[in-house]
Design a protein around this motif. Structure first.
Motif, PDB file in Angstrom:
ATOM      1  N   PRO A  34      50.041 -10.068  56.255  1.00 32.08           N
ATOM      2  CA  PRO A  34      49.473  -9.125  55.281  1.00 32.08           C
ATOM      3  C   PRO A  34      50.428  -8.909  54.104  1.00 32.08           C
ATOM      4  O   PRO A  34      51.653  -8.987  54.266  1.00 32.08           O
ATOM      5  CB  PRO A  34      49.297  -7.843  56.096  1.00 32.08           C
ATOM      6  CG  PRO A  34      50.384  -7.929  57.136  1.00 32.08           C
ATOM      7  CD  PRO A  34      50.469  -9.390  57.495  1.00 32.08           C
ATOM      8  N   LYS A  35      49.873  -8.626  52.938  1.00 36.98           N
ATOM      9  CA  LYS A  35      50.686  -8.393  51.743  1.00 36.98           C
ATOM     10  C   LYS A  35      50.978  -6.906  51.539  1.00 36.98           C
ATOM     11  O   LYS A  35      51.869  -6.548  50.754  1.00 36.98           O
ATOM     12  CB  LYS A  35      49.973  -8.953  50.512  1.00 36.98           C
ATOM     13  CG  LYS A  35      49.680 -10.443  50.590  1.00 36.98           C
ATOM     14  CD  LYS A  35      48.930 -10.911  49.341  1.00 36.98           C
ATOM     15  CE  LYS A  35      48.456 -12.354  49.491  1.00 36.98           C
ATOM     16  NZ  LYS A  35      47.390 -12.495  50.518  1.00 36.98           N
ATOM     17  N   ASN A  36      50.223  -6.054  52.219  1.00 33.10           N
ATOM     18  CA  ASN A  36      50.446  -4.619  52.071  1.00 33.10           C
ATOM     19  C   ASN A  36      49.984  -3.900  53.331  1.00 33.10           C
ATOM     20  O   ASN A  36      49.402  -4.516  54.241  1.00 33.10           O
ATOM     21  CB  ASN A  36      49.703  -4.078  50.845  1.00 33.10           C
ATOM     22  CG  ASN A  36      48.222  -4.445  50.855  1.00 33.10           C
ATOM     23  OD1 ASN A  36      47.492  -4.114  51.786  1.00 33.10           O
ATOM     24  ND2 ASN A  36      47.772  -5.140  49.805  1.00 33.10           N
ATOM     25  N   ILE A  37      50.220  -2.617  53.407  1.00 34.46           N
ATOM     26  CA  ILE A  37      49.909  -1.860  54.622  1.00 34.46           C
ATOM     27  C   ILE A  37      48.406  -1.776  54.854  1.00 34.46           C
ATOM     28  O   ILE A  37      47.939  -1.810  56.004  1.00 34.46           O
ATOM     29  CB  ILE A  37      50.544  -0.457  54.559  1.00 34.46           C
ATOM     30  CG1 ILE A  37      52.067  -0.586  54.658  1.00 34.46           C
ATOM     31  CG2 ILE A  37      50.024   0.439  55.678  1.00 34.46           C
ATOM     32  CD1 ILE A  37      52.825   0.717  54.552  1.00 34.46           C
ATOM     33  N   GLY A  38      47.618  -1.707  53.801  1.00 35.69           N
ATOM     34  CA  GLY A  38      46.167  -1.678  53.968  1.00 35.69           C
ATOM     35  C   GLY A  38      45.657  -2.915  54.681  1.00 35.69           C
ATOM     36  O   GLY A  38      44.819  -2.832  55.594  1.00 35.69           O
ATOM     37  N   GLU A  39      46.140  -4.098  54.282  1.00 34.38           N
ATOM     38  CA  GLU A  39      45.759  -5.339  54.957  1.00 34.38           C
ATOM     39  C   GLU A  39      46.258  -5.355  56.393  1.00 34.38           C
ATOM     40  O   GLU A  39      45.570  -5.843  57.297  1.00 34.38           O
ATOM     41  CB  GLU A  39      46.304  -6.541  54.191  1.00 34.38           C
ATOM     42  CG  GLU A  39      45.642  -6.760  52.840  1.00 34.38           C
ATOM     43  CD  GLU A  39      46.160  -7.989  52.113  1.00 34.38           C
ATOM     44  OE1 GLU A  39      45.566  -8.352  51.088  1.00 34.38           O
ATOM     45  OE2 GLU A  39      47.160  -8.603  52.585  1.00 34.38           O
ATOM     46  N   LEU A  40      47.444  -4.787  56.609  1.00 34.26           N
ATOM     47  CA  LEU A  40      47.981  -4.717  57.968  1.00 34.26           C
ATOM     48  C   LEU A  40      47.087  -3.843  58.845  1.00 34.26           C
ATOM     49  O   LEU A  40      46.780  -4.192  59.989  1.00 34.26           O
ATOM     50  CB  LEU A  40      49.410  -4.159  57.920  1.00 34.26           C
ATOM     51  CG  LEU A  40      50.248  -4.198  59.195  1.00 34.26           C
ATOM     52  CD1 LEU A  40      51.729  -4.208  58.846  1.00 34.26           C
ATOM     53  CD2 LEU A  40      49.964  -3.018  60.119  1.00 34.26           C
ATOM     54  N   GLN A  41      46.662  -2.709  58.338  1.00 37.81           N
ATOM     55  CA  GLN A  41      45.780  -1.826  59.096  1.00 37.81           C
ATOM     56  C   GLN A  41      44.485  -2.538  59.486  1.00 37.81           C
ATOM     57  O   GLN A  41      43.991  -2.396  60.610  1.00 37.81           O
ATOM     58  CB  GLN A  41      45.454  -0.580  58.273  1.00 37.81           C
ATOM     59  CG  GLN A  41      46.620   0.368  58.084  1.00 37.81           C
ATOM     60  CD  GLN A  41      46.235   1.545  57.209  1.00 37.81           C
ATOM     61  OE1 GLN A  41      46.361   1.493  55.986  1.00 37.81           O
ATOM     62  NE2 GLN A  41      45.757   2.603  57.838  1.00 37.81           N
ATOM     63  N   THR A  42      43.935  -3.311  58.557  1.00 37.27           N
ATOM     64  CA  THR A  42      42.697  -4.038  58.837  1.00 37.27           C
ATOM     65  C   THR A  42      42.900  -5.041  59.959  1.00 37.27           C
ATOM     66  O   THR A  42      42.048  -5.178  60.854  1.00 37.27           O
ATOM     67  CB  THR A  42      42.219  -4.767  57.567  1.00 37.27           C
ATOM     68  OG1 THR A  42      41.970  -3.802  56.548  1.00 37.27           O
ATOM     69  CG2 THR A  42      40.931  -5.538  57.845  1.00 37.27           C
ATOM     70  N   LEU A  43      44.027  -5.734  59.959  1.00 37.03           N
ATOM     71  CA  LEU A  43      44.319  -6.702  61.012  1.00 37.03           C
ATOM     72  C   LEU A  43      44.434  -6.018  62.372  1.00 37.03           C
ATOM     73  O   LEU A  43      43.896  -6.498  63.378  1.00 37.03           O
ATOM     74  CB  LEU A  43      45.613  -7.456  60.706  1.00 37.03           C
ATOM     75  CG  LEU A  43      45.601  -8.409  59.516  1.00 37.03           C
ATOM     76  CD1 LEU A  43      46.982  -9.023  59.316  1.00 37.03           C
ATOM     77  CD2 LEU A  43      44.557  -9.506  59.718  1.00 37.03           C
ATOM     78  N   VAL A  44      45.141  -4.908  62.421  1.00 35.02           N
ATOM     79  CA  VAL A  44      45.315  -4.197  63.686  1.00 35.02           C
ATOM     80  C   VAL A  44      43.975  -3.718  64.224  1.00 35.02           C
ATOM     81  O   VAL A  44      43.673  -3.846  65.419  1.00 35.02           O
ATOM     82  CB  VAL A  44      46.280  -3.006  63.509  1.00 35.02           C
ATOM     83  CG1 VAL A  44      46.314  -2.151  64.776  1.00 35.02           C
ATOM     84  CG2 VAL A  44      47.679  -3.508  63.184  1.00 35.02           C
ATOM     85  N   GLU A  45      43.145  -3.180  63.356  1.00 31.85           N
ATOM     86  CA  GLU A  45      41.836  -2.681  63.782  1.00 31.85           C
ATOM     87  C   GLU A  45      40.940  -3.821  64.275  1.00 31.85           C
ATOM     88  O   GLU A  45      40.125  -3.642  65.178  1.00 31.85           O
ATOM     89  CB  GLU A  45      41.149  -1.954  62.625  1.00 31.85           C
ATOM     90  CG  GLU A  45      39.804  -1.346  63.015  1.00 31.85           C
ATOM     91  CD  GLU A  45      39.036  -0.855  61.810  1.00 31.85           C
ATOM     92  OE1 GLU A  45      38.363   0.190  61.930  1.00 31.85           O
ATOM     93  OE2 GLU A  45      39.099  -1.518  60.763  1.00 31.85           O
TER      94      GLU A  45
END
Length: 564
Positions: A34-45
């Motif tokens: 991920p390039k940012n925390i928002g993308e990271l959150q989407t991956l985790v979910e």
């Protein structure tokens, strides 16, 4: 764009293995960048099985890998864009003279509160160097973390999650220097755990081994740099064991007499002490430090704190953040490491001299930490396995004497199976449930096996590790290094962490009830298991969990599903 690893055998950020290409995950497991925390959150979910990785400083596959199939994803924390930029081009704090860095900058210094807020994927080396050069504000000598580790190329998030440490009876491990943790939880929400927040969950997240969620940001204590004098004693292991035994006995006597000043005096004798033990040569260099305000009164036997997670929400992963693994070959065996131990003893003795040279230095350079050059050489020389144990101070000297018998006793050839120096340090007790020093101060011993991965079974090393893990030493394994599961088969947390294991289990019930962050351990290699009884009867574990942890009405029970 992902950054290239300094070592070509390193799997990350394209393949899932450690920094030398070993202990690899199943090839079907996906890589998240991920390039940012928002993308990271989407991956985790979006994925049922998730793990976070940094630079691959791991020798424990079961806790490194998210799963065994394409429904599993390992997220590489160094790939967030602002973090990656700070790694590829380490920032100079001078650029912020007269200005404030943008909120997206991964290192934020607050001199008034004496804290730094740092992105979890930033390597400890980058953070320490940035702080030491932060001289344009109130501290012309710069800032530093109060105590930092020998190995500083791991990410700060990974270091905190595993209670990585220096040597301090005042500041503890890096975990005890944290005042706030921001993490992405199993449902993809972002939670902040602060010192004014939930003490139960903070004690769990402070040393979580990646089991509760993905740490994305940390607020940590900093102190001004100062001049520190370093001294060295040349000893044998036996002589050092005598010194540690004297500390051990003074500590036990003061505890028994409820003499708090006596306890502080005993702990002060090893406060900040570090030692390099050249096993093959039976040479040990003890290093101690002196500086202004260093007094016995500053020592703390057990650290403590006072401590709500605040929740934030957001909005499936895109094809620019999820990737199949690339194919990478691991670092090749080096047969030269398996012969001529005397030669390697000379080589490592010469190389280690610079770390123990007496003199007066600024904090960043005074306390021992491995140089970038040494890291590059050691990571490409030969594949190795690093392990560390934490021994209760009450038996630390007794333990070293037992190890001395194993290594140097009549007819022993154990020392010939070691190559580089072992590292010994001392850390105060910590309140975090999974801290290896939970319950009281301990002596850490870090040792490495340079033979096994080059094709030669390391029998001597095995003897020493079994001694450290045995009844004479009672060593707890470091959560971020090797030994799992080889020296922790059928791991029983209720036995090894009797006062805190089930408290951590209750935090898991709260934050990750469906085992998203569990890893791939099973049967003998499983670690994350909890059992409970009430009035002698086995009960469902979750019925013993409260908002403040494990209920005192229940008993934390040993596992019965496995036999080593």
């Amino acid at each position: 764009m992902a950054g290239e690893a300094a070592n070509s055998a390193c799997g990350l950020p394209y393949a899932l293995s450690n920094f030398q290409g070993n202990f690899a995950c199943d090839s079907e497991v996906l890589v998240g960048r991920p390039k940012n925390i928002g993308e990271l959150q989407t991956l985790v979910e979006s994925f049922p099985k998730v793990k976070a990785n940094g630079v691959g400083g791991s020798w424990w596959k079961q806790n490194f890998c998210a799963g065994n199939d394409s429904q599993s994803i390992n997220i590489v924390m160094t790939e967030l864009q602002t973090t990656l930029d700070s790694i590829l081009s380490p920032p100079n704090p001078e650029q912020w003279r007269g200005a404030k860095p943008p909120s997206t900058f991964p290192i934020q210094v607050d001199e008034q509160s004496r804290t730094v807020t740092v992105a979890a994927g930033v390597p400890q080396r980058v953070l320490l160097d940035y702080l030491s050069e932060y001289r344009h504000g109130t501290q012309p000598a710069g800032w530093t973390l109060p105590a930092f580790s020998w190995f500083i190329d791991q990410t700060i998030g990974g270091a905190v999650a595993t209670a990585t440490h220096g040597s301090s009876m005042r500041y503890g491990s890096l975990s005890s220097q944290v005042v706030e943790i921001a993490a992405v939880l199993a449902n993809g929400t972002l939670a902040t755990f602060s010192a004014a927040s939930d003490p139960h969950l903070f004690k769990a997240f402070g040393v979580s081994a990646g089991r509760l969620g993905i740490i994305v940001k940390l607020k940590m204590t900093i102190i001004p740099q100062q001049a520190i004098s370093r001294s060295k004693q040349d000893l044998t292991l036996a002589r050092f064991a005598d010194q540690v035994t004297a500390t051990q006995e003074a500590y036990k006597a003061a505890k028994a007499a409820k003499d708090n000043l006596g306890v502080q005096k005993a702990l002060f004798s090893v406060h900040e002490t570090q030692a390099l033990w050249l096993v093959e040569r039976d040479t040990l260099w003890r290093v101690d430090y002196q500086h202004l305000f260093k007094e016995p009164e500053e020592v703390l036997e057990n650290l403590n704190f006072s401590m709500d997670p605040t929740m934030h929400s957001f909005s499936g992963p895109n094809d620019q953040t999820v990737f199949a693994q690339a194919t990478k070959a691991p670092l090749q065996a080096n047969r030269a490491m398996t012969t001529n131990p005397a030669y390697w003893g000379v080589v490592y003795s010469a190389g280690a001299q610079t770390y123990v040279r007496p003199g007066t230095f600024e904090t960043r350079k005074a306390y021992m930490s491995v140089t970038e050059t040494t890291t590059r050489i050691s990571t490409t020389l030969a594949p190795y396995i690093q392990m560390e144990v934490a021994i209760p101070l009450e038996i630390a000297g007794t333990c070293l004497k037992e190890v001395n018998k194993v290594v140097y006793g009549r007819g022993s050839r154990v020392s010939r199976d070691f190559r580089n120096p072992a590292l010994i340090r001392f850390v105060s007790g910590e309140p975090f449930y999974l801290s290896p020093t939970h319950g009281g101060p301990r002596m850490y011993v870090n040792i490495e096996d340079w033979l096994t991965l080059s094709g030669t079974p390391n029998k001597g090393y095995d003897q020493v590790l079994k001694t450290f893990r045995g009844p004479k030493c009672q060593g707890r394994l470091h959560w971020g290094k090797g030994g799992w599961p080889e020296y922790a088969s059928c791991f029983d947390g209720a036995t090894e962490y009797p006062d805190s294991w089930c408290h951590f289990g209750c935090a898991v019930q709260t934050l990750d009830p469906y085992a998203k962050f569990e890893g791939v351990g099973a049967d003998r290699t499983a670690v994350w298991t909890w059992n409970a009884t009430r009035n002698g009867t086995v009960v469902p574990f979750d019925t013993c969990c409260t908002d403040t942890g494990f209920s005192p009405e229940c008993t934390c029970a040993s596992r019965t599903d496995c036999h080593a």
